[in-house]
Design a protein around this motif. Structure first.
Motif, PDB file in Angstrom:
ATOM      1  N   UNK A  94       0.842  -1.212   0.000  1.00  0.00           N
ATOM      2  CA  UNK A  94       0.000   0.000   0.000  1.00  0.00           C
ATOM      3  C   UNK A  94       0.871   1.254   0.000  1.00  0.00           C
ATOM      4  N   UNK A  95       1.889   1.278   0.910  1.00  0.00           N
ATOM      5  CA  UNK A  95       2.774   2.441   0.993  1.00  0.00           C
ATOM      6  C   UNK A  95       3.530   2.641  -0.322  1.00  0.00           C
ATOM      7  N   UNK A 113       1.170   4.162  -2.800  1.00  0.00           N
ATOM      8  CA  UNK A 113       0.992   5.600  -2.552  1.00  0.00           C
ATOM      9  C   UNK A 113       2.222   6.347  -3.045  1.00  0.00           C
ATOM     10  N   UNK A 118       7.464   1.565   6.316  1.00  0.00           N
ATOM     11  CA  UNK A 118       6.477   2.015   5.328  1.00  0.00           C
ATOM     12  C   UNK A 118       6.990   3.263   4.593  1.00  0.00           C
ATOM     13  N   UNK A 119       7.701   4.102   5.336  1.00  0.00           N
ATOM     14  CA  UNK A 119       8.245   5.307   4.711  1.00  0.00           C
ATOM     15  C   UNK A 119       9.288   4.945   3.658  1.00  0.00           C
ATOM     16  N   UNK A 168       7.526   3.804   0.755  1.00  0.00           N
ATOM     17  CA  UNK A 168       6.942   4.977   0.093  1.00  0.00           C
ATOM     18  C   UNK A 168       7.984   5.668  -0.795  1.00  0.00           C
ATOM     19  N   UNK A 169       9.193   5.851  -0.230  1.00  0.00           N
ATOM     20  CA  UNK A 169      10.249   6.525  -1.008  1.00  0.00           C
ATOM     21  C   UNK A 169      10.633   5.718  -2.244  1.00  0.00           C
ATOM     22  N   UNK A 187       7.977   6.294  -4.696  1.00  0.00           N
ATOM     23  CA  UNK A 187       8.123   7.621  -5.305  1.00  0.00           C
ATOM     24  C   UNK A 187       9.184   7.594  -6.408  1.00  0.00           C
ATOM     25  N   UNK A 188      10.338   6.992  -6.023  1.00  0.00           N
ATOM     26  CA  UNK A 188      11.454   6.995  -6.974  1.00  0.00           C
ATOM     27  C   UNK A 188      11.072   6.246  -8.245  1.00  0.00           C
TER      28      UNK A 188
END
Lengths: 464, 98
Positions: B14-15, B18, B72-73, B76-77, B80-81
């Motif tokens: 999920x992260x 996102x 999770x962060x 997330x990163x 993003x990348x």
């Protein structure tokens, strides 16, 4: 790559849904993770010997609370939990169970229950003790107050289980194991229980010993009731073994020649020392009574009843005191039966004949010593003689034809004399009694058979 | 943490998604950039949190939540990348065609 860098400044808006997702995730999976880790920790403890184990998980941290039984057991338990994958930290709340000294284990039995208390070294030994108690005491309420403690002496389990086994033999009482020393008190369930416990205690493991054993047994009771109306002698109670039983009944048959012996005796161990001698003596005394009861309880003898005449009563009282084995006590409540009505000589002769038809005065072999089994008969003969005071009585001794006739003659005279002496002791005037010996001159039966010879060896009473 | 992967892989995905979405949008987004100071602040906070997590200084459930947040962060990163890089690749291909 430059584009990636330039766009990274605009990644932050996604952080807000990320945080929301994080909160939902934390809300959802924390309880699952905690219960999983607690289960894994529990499984990891598996064979570790611990008591009062409690595992609490908070996040990935485990709080382990337990009582351990050795420093090594304690550290290995903590290490086992720490090694569980996924666990982050273990908070060690374990402690060693206290060490006690002296190391005491107690089994107490009262009317309704058995209480196990004191210390046991490990949960397994505690369980063994309780199982042993259940096996021995089927259906009895068992109360477990055992506390786990360190410091047990070696081979504690074996010793304690052996002691638990003994509680079944006690009706009530207490068994205490203090370090290596056993002390017992209480009342055995049945006769012989005390001896059985003492025998079992010999199997205590090496290094253990009995400090005190004051277990009491129920009284060892032997009872004989002479009932002249039913003409029976009823024996009840215990005898040490079958051989003693047979000997006792046989002796009773000789002593109580006109009564039927009703035998309700049972064999049991636990007889006091000197039992057979004491009972033989006391039965001899009872045989002299017209009616009476003999109760032997442990080492005390209680005789009640009616003697046939005064002298007999005194002889019985004195004789019992003297002849009983050492350590025995006697209580004799002897009264004297009223003297029988006077009769004339013919009736007296008839009464003598009736008595001597049932049995005869016995002597030790080739001697003029009257057998103890004949005292009852002699009392009856004396009592009969007292009923015809105006007669004179010839006491005639006879032998069988074995051996030298001159010796037989002398023996028959000495035997007749012995009987006369006994009668004089009983209070008969000496001038009424004459002792004669006839050797083997007047046989009643053939001297060719043992039965005939036995019949010929006799004392006759002839009223003149 | 890896031993418990079964429990939160879904949430990590999920992260990641996102992050992928954020990265995808960020290439063509015209909103304000995170300032340099803001970026340093965020980096500092994350560094402190990683420090706390590695030192296992936060006890019990908050400690677990902190670990979860960091993992999770990270997802997330990565999302993003990957999202940004893919979007760039798509955009630059379109530009070349036109």
């Amino acid at each position: 790559m430059r584009g990636l860098y330039s766009s990274s400044g605009k990644w932050w808006p996604g952080v807000i849904p990320l945080l929301i997702l994080w909160i939902v995730a934390a809300w959802n999976i924390t309880p699952q993770v905690e219960s999983e880790l607690a289960a894994r920790a529990d499984a990891a403890l598996g064979t570790s010997v611990l008591d009062k184990t409690r595992i609490a998980a908070a996040g990935r941290d485990i709080t382990l609370t337990a009582d351990a039984f050795s420093e090594q057991g304690r550290s290995s338990a903590v290490a086992a939990v720490e090694a569980v994958p996924g666990i982050r930290l273990v908070r060690d709340r374990t402690r060693l169970v206290p060490e006690v000294s002296p190391y005491v284990f107690t089994i107490q039995r009262d009317v309704v229950r058995v209480t196990l208390s004191g210390s046991a070294p490990l949960p397994a030994s505690k369980a063994r003790l309780i199982d042993a108690a259940r096996a021995v005491l089927k259906g009895v309420d068992i109360s477990d107050r055992i506390v786990l403690a360190r410091g047990a002496p070696q081979r504690f389990d074996a010793a304690a289980v052996l002691l638990v086994d003994q509680i079944g033999r006690l009706k009530e009482g207490k068994i205490t194991l203090t370090d290596n020393a056993v002390s017992l008190s209480g009342m055995a369930r049945e006769l012989g229980g005390r001896e059985a416990i003492a025998a079992a205690l010999r199997n205590l493991p090496e290094g253990y010993g009995v400090a005190e054993n004051v277990v009491e047994a129920p009284p060892y009771v032997f009872q004989a009731v002479k009932d002249p109306v039913a003409s029976t002698l009823t024996l009840t109670g215990y005898v040490p073994d079958n051989a003693a039983h047979a000997a006792l009944v046989e002796a009773a048959g000789r002593k109580f020649f006109s009564e039927k012996v009703v035998d309700h005796l049972g064999a049991s161990i636990g007889a006091p020392q000197g039992f057979s001698d004491a009972v033989a003596t006391a039965l001899g005394a009872l045989s002299r009574l017209s009616t009476g009861t003999l109760v032997v309880s442990d080492r005390s003898v209680h005789l009640t009843g009616d003697a046939l005449f005064d002298a007999a009563a005194n002889q019985i009282r004195g004789g019992l005191n003297k002849e009983l084995p050492q350590g025995w006590t006697v209580k004799a409540d002897i009264s004297v039966k009223p003297a029988g009505s006077p009769v004339d000589g013919t009736v007296c002769q008839q009464l003598f004949n009736e008595l001597l038809a049932k049995t005869t005065v016995r002597f030790d072999s080739a001697s003029a010593t009257i057998d103890k089994d004949s005292v009852g008969l002699l009392d009856r003969l004396a009592q009969t003689a007292m009923r015809c005071p105006n007669t004179s009585i010839e006491v005639a001794g006879h032998t069988d034809a074995d051996g030298d006739e001159a010796r037989n003659q002398a023996l028959s005279e000495r035997r007749a004399k012995a009987v006369v002496d006994e009668m004089i002791k009983d209070g008969l005037p000496p001038e009424r009694l004459q002792a004669y010996g006839y050797g083997s001159k007047i046989p009643l039966a053939s001297n060719d058979t043992e039965a005939g010879k036995a019949k010929n060896r006799r004392i006759d009473f002839v009223v003149r | 943490m890896m031993a418990l992967f079964d429990f939160y892989w879904g949430w990590l995905v999920g992260a990641l998604l996102i992050g992928f979405g954020s990265g995808w949008i960020s290439v063509v987004h015209r909103g304000p950039d995170l300032s340099r100071n803001g970026a340093l602040g965020v980096g500092g906070i994350v560094a402190v949190l990683i420090g706390l997590s590695l030192a296992r200084l936060v006890p019990g459930e908050p400690g677990f939540w902190l670990d979860l947040l960091l993992v999770m962060f990270a997802a997330y990163l990565i999302g993003c990348a990957v999202g940004s890089w893919l979007r760039y690749w798509v955009v630059s291909r379109q530009m070349r065609r036109s």
